[in-house]
Design an enzyme around this catalytic site. Structure first.
Site, short mmCIF file in Angstrom:
data_model
loop_
_atom_site.label_atom_id
_atom_site.label_comp_id
_atom_site.label_asym_id
_atom_site.label_seq_id
_atom_site.Cartn_x
_atom_site.Cartn_y
_atom_site.Cartn_z
N GLU A 57 2.19 1.80 -3.40
CA GLU A 57 1.12 2.34 -4.25
C GLU A 57 0.90 3.82 -3.96
O GLU A 57 0.73 4.62 -4.90
CB GLU A 57 -0.16 1.54 -3.98
CG GLU A 57 -1.27 1.81 -4.98
CD GLU A 57 -2.55 1.06 -4.64
OE1 GLU A 57 -2.57 0.30 -3.65
OE2 GLU A 57 -3.54 1.26 -5.36
N SER A 93 -6.93 1.96 -2.27
CA SER A 93 -5.78 1.14 -2.61
C SER A 93 -6.26 -0.24 -3.07
O SER A 93 -7.27 -0.74 -2.58
CB SER A 93 -4.90 0.99 -1.36
OG SER A 93 -4.03 -0.09 -1.53
N GLU A 134 -12.98 -13.80 -5.16
CA GLU A 134 -11.66 -13.38 -5.68
C GLU A 134 -10.52 -13.80 -4.76
O GLU A 134 -9.35 -13.69 -5.13
CB GLU A 134 -11.63 -11.86 -5.95
CG GLU A 134 -11.90 -10.95 -4.77
CD GLU A 134 -13.39 -10.63 -4.55
OE1 GLU A 134 -14.24 -11.45 -4.90
OE2 GLU A 134 -13.67 -9.55 -3.99
N GLU A 184 0.83 -1.20 0.00
CA GLU A 184 0.00 0.00 0.00
C GLU A 184 0.87 1.25 0.00
O GLU A 184 0.57 2.24 -0.67
CB GLU A 184 -0.92 -0.03 1.24
CG GLU A 184 -2.12 0.87 1.14
CD GLU A 184 -3.13 0.57 2.25
OE1 GLU A 184 -3.97 -0.32 2.05
OE2 GLU A 184 -3.06 1.19 3.31
N LYS A 195 -14.72 -9.88 8.50
CA LYS A 195 -13.66 -10.77 8.02
C LYS A 195 -14.21 -12.14 7.68
O LYS A 195 -13.68 -12.85 6.84
CB LYS A 195 -12.57 -10.91 9.08
CG LYS A 195 -11.77 -9.64 9.33
CD LYS A 195 -10.67 -9.45 8.30
CE LYS A 195 -9.93 -8.14 8.54
NZ LYS A 195 -9.20 -7.71 7.34
N CYS A 200 -7.75 -1.95 4.19
CA CYS A 200 -7.56 -3.10 5.08
C CYS A 200 -8.86 -3.59 5.69
O CYS A 200 -8.94 -4.70 6.18
CB CYS A 200 -6.68 -2.75 6.27
SG CYS A 200 -5.29 -1.78 5.86
N GLU A 240 -15.36 -11.59 4.31
CA GLU A 240 -14.26 -11.31 3.39
C GLU A 240 -13.58 -12.60 2.91
O GLU A 240 -13.28 -12.76 1.72
CB GLU A 240 -13.23 -10.40 4.08
CG GLU A 240 -12.10 -9.97 3.15
CD GLU A 240 -10.98 -9.24 3.90
OE1 GLU A 240 -10.62 -9.66 5.02
OE2 GLU A 240 -10.44 -8.26 3.37
N CYS A 283 -10.20 -1.36 14.85
CA CYS A 283 -10.43 -2.79 15.13
C CYS A 283 -10.57 -3.07 16.62
O CYS A 283 -11.22 -4.04 17.01
CB CYS A 283 -9.30 -3.62 14.56
SG CYS A 283 -8.86 -3.17 12.89
#
Lengths: 591, 157
Positions: free
Chosen positions: A287, A330, A377, A284, A369, A310, A372, A514
């Site tokens: 980037e 990102s 993908e 990141e 999560k 994230c 996720e 978090c």
């Protein structure tokens, strides 16, 4: 501060003018019980729908009892909190709530951590005098959150979190009277709604109406399977909160005990998501510098600000609500997914285990999560990079089920190589931490100079939206930070309107980041707990020898042996992703 | 995926504009939209939510709360039975039951052929004619149980 005189239970008090009876009583040490009420002090959120009527008190001169949470103290007010009438009313109200609530406490997922159960215990309910119809609804299981509305008591805390704090708008109160229930529009499943799985509704639900999907049983079975190599990763925020489930004070770091417990549970390799957080910074950060350099060189096509990626709740949020801006965040995957991708390639090769024989389990403070790791993908031929996600609460349950005496565990170290991490990665667990970690690395790469002071105090704190300019040796870099999706929305709206002046923005879906995730031990509205967890993460950062992601030797080795350099073709394939338009609005046709 | 034609979208946008796209006017917007379309299907609620910049959950919450709003299309001949006090004591409930039986639907529903829909309301101000039934705009007074079939027959062809 102006004060007024009031009387509570025959004692005289001076209390701040304008305060509610509930707050006034609390300020002088008198406890009035509440059920639907919720006050998140540091998050400027108060929820008082006056729906439950548990907090009723008598006020002299008024015929009816009044709800203490929503009644303002007036000069000379005479309040009675302990009369038989008050106590009987509270008990009756509670019994009526219980009459429409399943009495399956023994097997309920919230057994021992339920506000309704503790209220029944506190009020000494031994008998249910009212028997009537019970409302029943279809159980709704999404990849992350389970809705069992039979257990809803109508407190509406979830609505405040979903609609006001997070501005997601997945839930509302539908129908009326006895049929009223909190639900997504048209009673569709949560999975089909705009829900981001941030889990803040679960975090505040007083009962088991909203709970996480529990994967502990599946993980126990896999741990017992000799053909599987089971690898576990633990997110930074878990170590700052897990102790609370075992009676430790909030903010107690239990990194070593947690690692020891995971080894006792039988995980073959106990690794750290922090390792992958360092990897995230490499990708990141690169980037960001790439976009920044192109921007400074006058490239008009470059998209700024760069938004961090994230947080899976946040990713879901912009895919649903700002799909027109899906090329701004990102492309770096979250640390959890980077970990899974590297574990099932680089590490699996190293230990000579086939992909299908390796199971990656994550321990996360997060419910999104769970969703996720199920995204297509992040699968290779149907095999997910991360197989199962346990919340911090689920890990605590797993440890308790295995009869591990957490208190007497000797601290253990993470395994190598994916257990090694920098201080920068630990602070990923709090609002402001990801961007601080990124700045530590980006500064040194951009300026080619060594940072003298790695602590960027100006990026820290608990304010909803923060901004700061960091001097990159003459180049001012403007940074924005938001936590809570409602605040993210404000920054996104500014970008959409062309009013944003930031180069980089860090966004975390949950209040506090978090540490306040939907999978953490319940804080029951006490935001001091969040502050304590935050402090713990900064102290672990400080205690580390290596505090910058690009100096983590295991990360350097990973690039040397396997990935090449940040944003290489291989890195792109394994560590980056793309986003989807999930707005799913009705299709407009010609005819 | 749900669909809606651009003509209808334009109608909803015009209604929302009339109320300055103010989400505080949601109930008024819903009233107008129901007046225009006869009912409030999901796609209409979606377009309203978009235009008032509010969540679909909020719009549906309001629609499902008020009994006046309906997500079921009305029949060609909407039948309303007055359940006001005067009509009630003169047997409106029995009349309603007869309609339910003959049409085989409940209050708030529409027949499968979309010909009739059944609702109740409170007092049409014609208590002298109790019990009163409305079919569309036509008023029927002093309705008897036998009269129910006769009323329906008028619209059968």
């Amino acid at each position: 501060m102006d004060t007024i005189n009031i009387t509570i239970d025959n004692k005289n008090f001076q209390v701040p003018k304008g305060s509610s009876i509930l707050d006034a009583a609390k300020s002088v040490g008198i406890n009035i019980p509440t059920l639907c009420y919720m006050h998140l002090h540091d998050l400027n959120t108060t929820h008082k729908p006056t729906g439950c009527r548990i907090c009723v008190v008598e006020v002299e001169g008024r015929k009816n009892l009044v709800p203490a949470c929503a009644t303002e103290c007036l000069p000379g007010m005479v309040i009675k909190n302990q009369t038989v009438r008050v106590l009987n009313s509270r008990k009756t109200v509670l019994e009526l709530i219980l009459s429409d609530h399943p009495a399956d406490c023994l097997t309920c997922p919230k057994n021992g951590d339920c506000d309704l159960q503790s209220m029944a215990q506190k009020m000494g309910i031994r008998h249910l005098h009212y028997q009537g119809e019970q409302s029943t609804y279809i159980k709704d299981r999404s990849p992350a959150i389970k809705r069992d509305m039979d257990k809803c008591i109508g407190c509406r805390r979830c609505l405040t979190m979903c609609n006001e704090v997070q501005t997601v708008g997945a839930l509302s109160a539908i129908n009326r009277g006895f049929m009223s229930v909190m639900a997504p529009p048209f009673q569709m499943n949560l999975e089909d709604s705009v829900c981001t799985y941030c889990g803040q509704c679960v975090a505040v639900c007083p009962t088991a109406a909203l709970t996480e999907i529990d994967h502990t049983a599946k993980v126990i079975r896999l741990l017992a399977d000799p053909t599987k190599t089971v690898v576990v990763q633990t997110a930074p925020a878990v170590r700052a909160a897990l102790g609370e489930e075992f009676g430790y004070a909030p903010g107690t770091l239990v990194t070593g005990k947690m690692t020891a417990a995971l080894k006792d549970l039988g995980f073959d390799y106990v690794f750290d998501t922090d390792f992958a957080a360092d990897l995230t910074i490499m990708e990141e950060g690169t980037e960001l510098l790439d976009r920044l350099t192109r921007h400074l060189n006058g490239d008009p096509t470059v998209k700024l600000p760069l938004l961090t990626s994230c947080c899976p709740g946040w990713v879901n949020f912009f895919e649903h609500q700002f799909p027109d801006m899906k090329d701004i965040p990102s492309t770096a995957r979250s640390p959890q997914q980077m970990f899974g991708a590297i574990a099932k390639t680089y590490f699996a090769e190293k230990i000579n285990v086939k992909r299908e024989d390796m199971i990656v389990v994550s321990v996360m403070p997060c419910l999104a999560k769970k969703y996720e790791c199920n995204r297509d993908e992040f699968k290779t031929d149907g095999n997910p990079d991360v197989d199962y996600v346990l919340s911090t609460r689920e890990l605590a349950r797993l440890i308790k089920q295995a009869s591990i005496d957490f208190d007497s565990l000797d601290p253990a170290e993470f395994d190598h190589p994916m257990g090694e991490s920098s201080g920068a990665s630990v602070i990923f667990g709090t609002t402001g931490g990801v961007i601080e970690a990124a700045v530590r690395t980006a500064y040194e790469v951009f300026t080619k100079k060594k940072l003298h002071k790695v602590d960027f105090e100006q990026l820290r704190g608990m304010e909803w939206i923060r901004e700061s300019t960091v001097d990159f040796d003459g180049t001012p870099i403007k940074i924005g930070i938001a936590h809570g999706l409602g605040n993210a929305r404000k920054l996104l709206q500014d970008i959409r309107d062309g009013k944003s002046h930031y180069h980089a923005i860090e966004i975390m879906a949950c209040p506090g980041g978090c540490i306040g995730g939907g999978g953490q031990p319940l804080h029951h509205g006490d935001s001091n707990i969040l502050l304590a967890r935050q402090k713990a993460l900064y102290s672990e950062d400080k205690s580390k020898v290596i505090r910058k992601s690009h100096e983590n030797p295991s990360i350097i080795k990973l690039y040397d042996e396997f990935l090449g350099k940040p944003m290489s073709v291989k890195a792109h394939h394994l560590l980056h992703t793309h986003y989807f338009d999930k707005s799913n609005h009705v299709e407009i046709t010609k005819e | 995926m749900l669909t809606i034609c651009e003509n209808n979208v334009a109608k909803i946008e015009a209604i929302c504009r009339e109320f300055n796209n103010d989400k505080g006017e949601l109930i008024n917007v819903l009233h107008q939209a129901q007046h225009t379309f006869g009912y409030l299907p999901e796609e209409v609620q979606e377009i309203i939510a978009l235009n008032l910049n509010t969540s679909l959950a909020h719009v549906y919450g309001v629609v499902s709360f008020y009994s006046f709003f309906t997500m079921i299309p009305k029949g060609d001949h909407p039948i309303n039975i007055c359940m006001g006090t005067a009509c009630y004591v003169r047997g409106a409930e029995k009349v309603l039951d007869e309609f339910k039986k003959l049409l085989n639907i409940q209050v708030g529903q529409t027949t499968a052929d979309e010909k009739f829909s059944l609702s109740s309301l409170r007092c049409v101000g014609a208590c002298g004619l109790a019990p009163v039934v409305l079919v569309g705009d036509k008023v029927y007074g002093r309705v008897t149980l036998d009269g129910v079939q006769e009323i329906l027959d008028e619209y059968k062809s």
